[in-house]
Enzyme design. Structure first.
Site, PDB file in Angstrom:
ATOM      1  NE  ARG A 175      -4.225   0.423   2.512  1.00 37.84           N
ATOM      2  CZ  ARG A 175      -5.362  -0.259   2.710  1.00 37.84           C
ATOM      3  NH1 ARG A 175      -5.363  -1.575   2.693  1.00 37.84           N
ATOM      4  NH2 ARG A 175      -6.463   0.366   2.937  1.00 37.84           N
ATOM      5  NE  ARG A 232     -16.106  -1.642   4.957  1.00 35.21           N
ATOM      6  CZ  ARG A 232     -14.924  -1.651   4.334  1.00 35.21           C
ATOM      7  NH1 ARG A 232     -14.664  -2.572   3.432  1.00 35.21           N
ATOM      8  NH2 ARG A 232     -14.019  -0.744   4.583  1.00 35.21           N
TER       9      ARG A 232
HETATM   10  P1  ADP Z   1      -9.859  -0.470   3.378  1.00 38.83           P
HETATM   11  O1  ADP Z   1      -9.116  -0.927   2.153  1.00 38.83           O
HETATM   12  O2  ADP Z   1     -11.329  -0.447   3.207  1.00 38.83           O
HETATM   13  O3  ADP Z   1      -9.307   0.812   3.942  1.00 38.83           O
HETATM   14  P2  ADP Z   1      -8.533  -2.491   5.005  1.00 38.83           P
HETATM   15  O4  ADP Z   1      -9.224  -3.468   5.872  1.00 38.83           O
HETATM   16  O5  ADP Z   1      -7.758  -3.010   3.843  1.00 38.83           O
HETATM   17  O6  ADP Z   1      -9.700  -1.534   4.528  1.00 38.83           O
HETATM   18  O7  ADP Z   1      -7.544  -1.578   5.876  1.00 38.83           O
HETATM   19  C1  ADP Z   1      -7.980  -0.941   7.042  1.00 38.83           C
HETATM   20  C2  ADP Z   1      -6.818  -0.156   7.670  1.00 38.83           C
HETATM   21  O8  ADP Z   1      -5.734  -1.069   7.997  1.00 38.83           O
HETATM   22  C3  ADP Z   1      -6.166   0.895   6.776  1.00 38.83           C
HETATM   23  O9  ADP Z   1      -6.856   2.116   6.804  1.00 38.83           O
HETATM   24  C4  ADP Z   1      -4.760   0.984   7.423  1.00 38.83           C
HETATM   25  O10 ADP Z   1      -4.771   1.725   8.607  1.00 38.83           O
HETATM   26  C5  ADP Z   1      -4.464  -0.449   7.808  1.00 38.83           C
HETATM   27  N1  ADP Z   1      -3.734  -1.164   6.725  1.00 38.83           N
HETATM   28  C6  ADP Z   1      -4.198  -2.191   5.968  1.00 38.83           C
HETATM   29  N2  ADP Z   1      -3.260  -2.594   5.080  1.00 38.83           N
HETATM   30  C7  ADP Z   1      -2.180  -1.810   5.267  1.00 38.83           C
HETATM   31  C8  ADP Z   1      -0.889  -1.697   4.663  1.00 38.83           C
HETATM   32  N3  ADP Z   1      -0.491  -2.513   3.667  1.00 38.83           N
HETATM   33  N4  ADP Z   1      -0.040  -0.755   5.132  1.00 38.83           N
HETATM   34  C9  ADP Z   1      -0.391   0.055   6.120  1.00 38.83           C
HETATM   35  N5  ADP Z   1      -1.577   0.023   6.739  1.00 38.83           N
HETATM   36  C10 ADP Z   1      -2.476  -0.886   6.327  1.00 38.83           C
END
Ligand code: ADP
Length: 193
Positions: free
Chosen positions: A89, A128
């Site tokens: 990400r 959601r």
């Molecule tokens: P969404 O894609 O709907 O934001 P996720 O469940 O994928 O939901 O992620 C929720 C939260 O988890 C993000 O807003 C972030 O804080 C954290 N997160 C998830 N994946 C990562 C990542 N690869 N790097 C940093 N933070 C992450």
């Protein structure tokens, strides 16, 4: 075997599609958000640290997330196939996982981006939040997560486009329609290994 990644803004349907694709292709679905929320629910130290970032709609620091996911991919022996959702990400995470994969000849075969317009994303996330009570699905946090996506995650589209593995898919329409479009992009790269 299939190694693919879903790269899309919050609310675009990564989780829904990731679960379906994992079933279809017989590989595990690894969602960083789910792994982090599991840590929060279990009250681990990692979970406590991550929660503060998640509730603000910020990214959890690269070091935490990268070791969480790469450990998961390696486990006892490396997973040869997977659908990743929510990782990488940031550019740092993309570079680290690319290096990790190259060393093991396990780089991603395809990266699927799901395009959904902003109003629709906000609508889906608010819905959601109402249904699941996810503490980061509130209007202000949603707005911030979309900004973080644009600033930090969207540049990864170019990273993968340059490597020739990006497939851009329309993420609107029914769940089945979107799955079919993704399959059209993944079927050609599935291999027997
Ligand atoms: P969404 O894609 O709907 O934001 P996720 O469940 O994928 O939901 O992620 C929720 C939260 O988890 C993000 O807003 C972030 O804080 C954290 N997160 C998830 N994946 C990562 C990542 N690869 N790097 C940093 N933070 C992450």
């Amino acid at each position: 075997m299939l190694r693919a990644l879903l790269l899309a803004p919050p609310g675009a349907g990564k989780g829904t599609q990731g679960r379906r694709l994992a079933e279809i292709y017989g590989v595990p679905h690894l969602a960083t958000g789910d792994l982090l929320r599991q840590h929060v629910a279990e009250g681990t130290a990692l979970g406590a640290e991550a929660k503060a970032y998640m509730d603000r709609g910020e990214l959890v620091p690269d070091k935490i997330v990268t070791s969480l996911i790469l450990n998961r991919l390696t486990g006892g022996k490396p997973l040869r196939g997977f659908i990743l959702d929510g990782f990488p990400r940031s550019l740092k995470q993309a570079e680290d996982s690319y290096e990790w994969g190259q060393g093991r000849r396990l780089t991603f075969q395809r990266v699927i981006s799901l395009a959904v317009d902003r109003d629709e994303l906000v609508r889906r996330l608010l819905e959601r939040g109402r249904q699941s009570g996810r503490t980061d699905d509130t209007e202000e946090t949603i707005r911030h997560r979309l900004e973080v996506y644009e600033a930090t995650t969207a540049p990864l589209l170019d990273f993968y486009r340059q490597r020739g593995i990006l497939a851009e898919v329309d993420g609107t329409g029914s769940v089945e329609e979107v799955t079919d479009r993704i399959r059209a992009a993944l079927d050609p790269v599935v291999d027997a290994g």
